[in-house]
Design an enzyme around this catalytic site. Structure first.
Site: not given
Length: 310
Positions: A264, A259, A178, A235, A282-285
């Protein structure tokens, strides 16, 4: 009398979402470490599966789920769910891409700062009793160009952080963003080749699909600025790790922060052991807030969707 909806929670999720499902009248079984073999035997008893990233809901699981009406993932991506088979079986596939966006964006920016100021090496050297002040010359973010691949829930938040740090912002995505948002972010929408060639740091925020597999490979890495940095919190398979390893070892890229990984946990740690790579598992969340929000949002989506089917 309507039959009770049976839900199987296959991975750990915040209890608040489970409580909402129970309050809505669902029968919830919690088996956060269920094995694949057990899941294949048990799935036929349930109407809904809830997973995070550990449990793989492939064709065999879905075929065994004779009662299944929905599969929900408390998280953003759907690459551990066979969406094609689910669609053929007319199953609902639900996820919560909005839930971990803030956490993932903050981690991405934390990794950028870690690269800029050598924070992991500085910390490690101090713990080892070494005073490396002269060896730890960093660089400032202000005035640097950040290339953001993807401008969804996470990418937009990263752009806002970059703006606050005084960075130039280039954006690439499949469809033009946008124009009002671009103006607000003070960002430019450019082709991928331009973003690769002009950015000091590139950060990836797109979902995985067969089309995005190894989207960043030898060709793309060779188009990046000499001495640039790459950050991937989306990913692992979006980046060709072998190509990245070569670029880092040759010095073409100054560093990378990761990450996520193609496998994995990794079975080859060569890339992660490079001194110019900052890496996290892999600690993004992995924040309390993101996990609670994901659990609640998924529960609400399941309740709403199944109430329309019942």
């Amino acid at each position: 009398m309507k039959p009770t909806v049976k839900v199987l929670v296959c991975d750990p999720i915040d209890n608040e979402g489970i409580e909402r499902l129970v309050k809505a009248g669902f029968n919830v079984d919690i088996k956060p470490s269920i094995s694949r073999t057990e899941l294949e035997k048990e799935v036929g008893k349930y109407d809904v599966l809830i997973v995070r990233s550990r449990t793989k809901v492939d064709q065999r699981i879905l075929e065994a789920g004779k009662r299944l009406k929905a599969v929900g993932r408390a998280g953003a991506g759907l690459d551990n769910i066979d969406a094609e088979t689910a669609q053929k079986k007319k199953l609902l596939v639900l996820n919560t891409p909005e839930a971990p966006a803030e956490a993932a964006a903050e981690l991405a920016f934390g990794l950028i700062l870690s690269l800029a100021r050598n924070i992991p090496l500085a910390d490690r050297s101090m713990k080892e009793g070494r005073w490396m002040k002269r060896d730890l010359m960093g660089w400032e973010l202000r005035g640097k160009v950040l290339g953001i691949i993807g401008l969804g829930n996470v990418g937009e938040r990263v752009a806002r952080l970059a703006k606050a740090f005084g960075m130039g912002i280039l954006v690439h995505k499949r469809t033009p963003p946008d124009s009002v948002l671009l103006k607000e972010l003070e960002a430019q929408f450019v082709p991928l080749r331009n973003l690769l060639a002009q950015s000091d740091i590139i950060t990836i925020h797109i979902p995985y699909s067969p089309e995005t597999r190894h989207m960043i490979g030898d060709k793309e890495l060779s188009m990046m600025k000499n001495g640039a940095y790459l950050v991937n919190t989306s990913r692992g398979a979006i980046v060709d790790e072998k190509a990245l390893l070569k670029s880092l070892q040759s010095g073409r890229l100054s560093g990378a922060a990761l990450d996520v990984y193609e496998v994995e946990p990794p079975n080859d740690w060569t890339l992660m052991q490079l001194p110019n790579v900052v890496c996290t598992p892999h600690i993004g969340a992995q924040t309390k807030e993101a996990q609670k929000t994901a659990s609640i949002l998924l529960a609400e989506k399941i309740i709403s969707a199944l109430s329309q089917l019942r």
